[in-house]
Design a protein around this motif. Structure first.
Motif, PDB file in Angstrom:
ATOM      1  N   GLU A 137       0.825  -1.206   0.000  1.00  0.00           N
ATOM      2  CA  GLU A 137       0.000   0.000   0.000  1.00  0.00           C
ATOM      3  C   GLU A 137       0.861   1.258   0.000  1.00  0.00           C
ATOM      4  O   GLU A 137       0.485   2.274  -0.578  1.00  0.00           O
ATOM      5  CB  GLU A 137      -0.912   0.023   1.237  1.00  0.00           C
ATOM      6  CG  GLU A 137      -1.956  -1.060   1.260  1.00  0.00           C
ATOM      7  CD  GLU A 137      -2.686  -1.108   2.588  1.00  0.00           C
ATOM      8  OE1 GLU A 137      -2.189  -0.517   3.576  1.00  0.00           O
ATOM      9  OE2 GLU A 137      -3.746  -1.734   2.646  1.00  0.00           O
ATOM     10  N   ALA A 138       2.015   1.202   0.668  1.00  0.00           N
ATOM     11  CA  ALA A 138       2.868   2.383   0.811  1.00  0.00           C
ATOM     12  C   ALA A 138       3.637   2.703  -0.463  1.00  0.00           C
ATOM     13  O   ALA A 138       3.945   3.869  -0.725  1.00  0.00           O
ATOM     14  CB  ALA A 138       3.841   2.182   1.962  1.00  0.00           C
ATOM     15  N   GLY A 139       3.955   1.702  -1.274  1.00  0.00           N
ATOM     16  CA  GLY A 139       4.769   1.910  -2.472  1.00  0.00           C
ATOM     17  C   GLY A 139       4.252   2.989  -3.398  1.00  0.00           C
ATOM     18  O   GLY A 139       4.976   3.952  -3.711  1.00  0.00           O
ATOM     19  N   PRO A 140       3.010   2.893  -3.878  1.00  0.00           N
ATOM     20  CA  PRO A 140       2.501   3.924  -4.790  1.00  0.00           C
ATOM     21  C   PRO A 140       2.414   5.316  -4.153  1.00  0.00           C
ATOM     22  O   PRO A 140       2.659   6.326  -4.813  1.00  0.00           O
ATOM     23  CB  PRO A 140       1.105   3.429  -5.166  1.00  0.00           C
ATOM     24  CG  PRO A 140       1.025   2.023  -4.747  1.00  0.00           C
ATOM     25  CD  PRO A 140       2.067   1.799  -3.726  1.00  0.00           C
ATOM     26  N   ILE A 141       2.100   5.364  -2.874  1.00  0.00           N
ATOM     27  CA  ILE A 141       1.989   6.655  -2.193  1.00  0.00           C
ATOM     28  C   ILE A 141       3.357   7.327  -2.129  1.00  0.00           C
ATOM     29  O   ILE A 141       3.500   8.518  -2.428  1.00  0.00           O
ATOM     30  CB  ILE A 141       1.392   6.469  -0.776  1.00  0.00           C
ATOM     31  CG1 ILE A 141      -0.038   5.951  -0.871  1.00  0.00           C
ATOM     32  CG2 ILE A 141       1.457   7.767   0.016  1.00  0.00           C
ATOM     33  CD1 ILE A 141      -0.635   5.519   0.451  1.00  0.00           C
ATOM     34  N   ILE A 142       4.361   6.561  -1.761  1.00  0.00           N
ATOM     35  CA  ILE A 142       5.716   7.105  -1.666  1.00  0.00           C
ATOM     36  C   ILE A 142       6.210   7.560  -3.035  1.00  0.00           C
ATOM     37  O   ILE A 142       6.800   8.637  -3.171  1.00  0.00           O
ATOM     38  CB  ILE A 142       6.665   6.065  -1.032  1.00  0.00           C
ATOM     39  CG1 ILE A 142       6.309   5.878   0.444  1.00  0.00           C
ATOM     40  CG2 ILE A 142       8.117   6.490  -1.176  1.00  0.00           C
ATOM     41  CD1 ILE A 142       7.071   4.779   1.134  1.00  0.00           C
ATOM     42  N   GLU A 143       5.962   6.744  -4.054  1.00  0.00           N
ATOM     43  CA  GLU A 143       6.384   7.115  -5.413  1.00  0.00           C
ATOM     44  C   GLU A 143       5.748   8.437  -5.842  1.00  0.00           C
ATOM     45  O   GLU A 143       6.419   9.314  -6.389  1.00  0.00           O
ATOM     46  CB  GLU A 143       6.010   6.008  -6.402  1.00  0.00           C
ATOM     47  CG  GLU A 143       6.778   4.721  -6.222  1.00  0.00           C
ATOM     48  CD  GLU A 143       8.251   4.880  -6.506  1.00  0.00           C
ATOM     49  OE1 GLU A 143       8.607   5.614  -7.455  1.00  0.00           O
ATOM     50  OE2 GLU A 143       9.054   4.277  -5.769  1.00  0.00           O
ATOM     51  N   LYS A 144       4.453   8.587  -5.609  1.00  0.00           N
ATOM     52  CA  LYS A 144       3.742   9.795  -6.017  1.00  0.00           C
ATOM     53  C   LYS A 144       4.273  11.027  -5.283  1.00  0.00           C
ATOM     54  O   LYS A 144       4.501  12.080  -5.889  1.00  0.00           O
ATOM     55  CB  LYS A 144       2.235   9.626  -5.751  1.00  0.00           C
ATOM     56  CG  LYS A 144       1.408  10.796  -6.176  1.00  0.00           C
ATOM     57  CD  LYS A 144       1.397  10.977  -7.665  1.00  0.00           C
ATOM     58  CE  LYS A 144       0.441  12.090  -8.033  1.00  0.00           C
ATOM     59  NZ  LYS A 144       0.502  12.474  -9.404  1.00  0.00           N
ATOM     60  N   LEU A 145       4.504  10.875  -3.960  1.00  0.00           N
ATOM     61  CA  LEU A 145       5.019  12.007  -3.192  1.00  0.00           C
ATOM     62  C   LEU A 145       6.436  12.379  -3.614  1.00  0.00           C
ATOM     63  O   LEU A 145       6.793  13.559  -3.643  1.00  0.00           O
ATOM     64  CB  LEU A 145       4.960  11.698  -1.696  1.00  0.00           C
ATOM     65  CG  LEU A 145       3.560  11.695  -1.071  1.00  0.00           C
ATOM     66  CD1 LEU A 145       3.599  11.151   0.347  1.00  0.00           C
ATOM     67  CD2 LEU A 145       2.959  13.083  -1.090  1.00  0.00           C
ATOM     68  N   LYS A 146       7.241  11.380  -3.962  1.00  0.00           N
ATOM     69  CA  LYS A 146       8.601  11.668  -4.433  1.00  0.00           C
ATOM     70  C   LYS A 146       8.568  12.378  -5.782  1.00  0.00           C
ATOM     71  O   LYS A 146       9.388  13.255  -6.047  1.00  0.00           O
ATOM     72  CB  LYS A 146       9.424  10.388  -4.509  1.00  0.00           C
ATOM     73  CG  LYS A 146       9.872   9.901  -3.145  1.00  0.00           C
ATOM     74  CD  LYS A 146      10.761   8.693  -3.235  1.00  0.00           C
ATOM     75  CE  LYS A 146      11.214   8.258  -1.847  1.00  0.00           C
ATOM     76  NZ  LYS A 146      12.077   7.077  -1.900  1.00  0.00           N
TER      77      LYS A 146
END
Length: 156
Positions: A137-146
Motif C-alpha cells: 500500500e505504501a509503495g505507490p503513495i511514496i512514489e507519487k510524493l517523491k
C-alpha cells in the motif's frame, strides 16, 4: 477496572500466613469462584498483564522456558520470521516549497483529512502521514510524493 475488582486484588495481596486449615491456593480459588462475570474478566486481563502475556495469550518473547533458546537455530529463525515488520508508517521528511499545494492534495487523497488538517500536517514536517500500512500500500503513495518533490521514508 471495577471497584469490586480492585477490592479483590487488595484482598489477594492481603492474604498472609494465617493459622487456618485452608491453604492459600484454596482461598484464592474460592474468591475467584465468588466473582461475577465482569470481575472475572478484569481479573483475567490483570493476570495476563502480570504474567507478561499479550492480548492473544502468546508469551512475550524473552529469556526463560517459554522464550527462544540460543542453542536451537530453528527457533531463532522462527523468531526472526515472526518479528518481521508487516505494518509501516509513511514519514514526510521535507519537501520543495513550490510543491506544497500538490503535496497537500496528495496527502488528502490517501487520508481522511480535510484541507486544513492536511495543510497543518504537511507544514509540521517531519511527521508521520499514514500509520500501519503494508509495503504494498505504501509503495505507490511514496512514489507519487517523491514525484511531487517530497522526501518520504518508510518508517518501521
Amino acid at each position: 477496572m471495577s471497584r469490586n475488582s480492585i477490592r479483590f486484588i487488595k484482598l489477594i495481596r492481603s492474604f498472609s500466613t494465617e493459622a487456618t486449615q485452608i491453604s492459600k491456593p484454596e482461598r484464592i480459588a474460592d474468591e475467584l469462584l465468588n466473582l461475577n462475570k465482569f470481575e472475572r474478566h478484569d481479573f483475567t486481563i490483570l493476570w495476563r498483564l502480570k504474567m507478561g502475556l499479550d492480548r492473544y495469550g502468546a508469551p512475550v518473547a524473552g529469556p526463560g522456558p517459554l522464550g527462544p533458546t540460543s542453542s536451537d537455530p530453528t527457533s531463532a529463525a522462527a523468531t526472526a520470521a515472526a518479528t518481521e515488520k508487516t505494518a509501516f508508517d509513511i514519514k514526510l521528511e521535507k519537501y520543495d516549497a513550490g510543491a506544497k499545494i500538490k503535496i497537500i492534495k496528495e496527502v488528502r487523497s490517501f487520508t481522511d483529512l480535510g484541507l486544513k488538517e492536511a495543510k497543518d500536517l504537511v507544514e509540521k514536517f517531519p511527521c508521520v502521514l499514514k500509520k500501519g500500512i503494508t509495503k504494498d500500500e505504501a509503495g505507490p503513495i511514496i512514489e507519487k510524493l517523491k514525484e511531487l518533490g517530497a522526501t518520504v521514508v518508510l518508517d518501521n
